[in-house]
Design a protein around this motif. Structure first.
Motif, PDB file in Angstrom:
ATOM      1  N   ARG A  34      -1.881   3.237 -13.063  1.00  0.00           N
ATOM      2  CA  ARG A  34      -1.513   3.438 -14.464  1.00  0.00           C
ATOM      3  C   ARG A  34      -2.152   2.397 -15.371  1.00  0.00           C
ATOM      4  N   PHE A  35      -2.357   1.181 -14.862  1.00  0.00           N
ATOM      5  CA  PHE A  35      -2.909   0.100 -15.669  1.00  0.00           C
ATOM      6  C   PHE A  35      -4.129  -0.487 -14.984  1.00  0.00           C
ATOM      7  N   ALA A  36      -5.110  -0.888 -15.777  1.00  0.00           N
ATOM      8  CA  ALA A  36      -6.319  -1.519 -15.252  1.00  0.00           C
ATOM      9  C   ALA A  36      -6.192  -3.032 -15.401  1.00  0.00           C
ATOM     10  N   THR A  52      -4.514  -8.553 -11.340  1.00  0.00           N
ATOM     11  CA  THR A  52      -5.017  -7.700 -10.268  1.00  0.00           C
ATOM     12  C   THR A  52      -3.952  -6.669  -9.930  1.00  0.00           C
ATOM     13  N   ARG A  53      -4.311  -5.719  -9.097  1.00  0.00           N
ATOM     14  CA  ARG A  53      -3.372  -4.669  -8.709  1.00  0.00           C
ATOM     15  C   ARG A  53      -3.669  -4.256  -7.280  1.00  0.00           C
ATOM     16  N   GLU A  61       2.687   1.101  -6.687  1.00  0.00           N
ATOM     17  CA  GLU A  61       1.732   0.243  -7.379  1.00  0.00           C
ATOM     18  C   GLU A  61       2.323  -1.153  -7.514  1.00  0.00           C
ATOM     19  N   ILE A  62       1.568  -2.158  -7.098  1.00  0.00           N
ATOM     20  CA  ILE A  62       1.979  -3.554  -7.213  1.00  0.00           C
ATOM     21  C   ILE A  62       0.981  -4.232  -8.147  1.00  0.00           C
ATOM     22  N   GLY A  82       4.948  -1.371 -10.373  1.00  0.00           N
ATOM     23  CA  GLY A  82       4.437  -0.652 -11.533  1.00  0.00           C
ATOM     24  C   GLY A  82       5.484   0.099 -12.332  1.00  0.00           C
ATOM     25  N   SER A  83       6.583   0.510 -11.707  1.00  0.00           N
ATOM     26  CA  SER A  83       7.616   1.255 -12.431  1.00  0.00           C
ATOM     27  C   SER A  83       8.361   0.389 -13.438  1.00  0.00           C
TER      28      SER A  83
END
Length: 102
Positions: A34-36, A52-53, A61-62, A82-83
């Motif tokens: 969802r995010f860069a 970073t992800r 998503e972390i 990510g939530s």
């Protein structure tokens, strides 16, 4: 007379492979994040920048973020699922838009 004893876990490897049960494997699809990296996100009442992800083993998503506003309590870097993040405007961006077009 032949007596058959149940096979325990200790000698499970003595069975032929065709008789061993297969363990189910889960495959998590690699969906888009969802995010860069470099995006501004809101984490509660904080504004943060995504450093970073990564994706967990369960497909979640972390994100590793750096807080830039709010009370950091001595910890400017956080690891967040990510939530818990929402998109927000870039706080460093000049909000006055000037157009050079006539």
């Amino acid at each position: 007379m032949t007596i058959h004893a149940p096979i325990g876990h200790a000698n499970r490897s003595l069975l032929p492979r065709s008789l061993l049960g297969r363990r189910p494997t889960r495959v998590y699809l690699a969906a888009e994040f969802r995010f860069a990296a470099g995006d501004s996100v809101a984490f509660g009442d904080h504004v943060a920048i995504v450093m970073t992800r990564s994706r967990s083993a369960f497909g979640r998503e972390i994100y590793y973020v750096q807080l830039i506003t709010g009370d950091m309590a001595g910890r400017p870097f956080r690891t967040v699922e990510g939530s818990h993040l929402t998109a927000c405007e870039n706080p460093y961006e000049n909000r006055v838009q000037t157009s050079s077009r006539p």
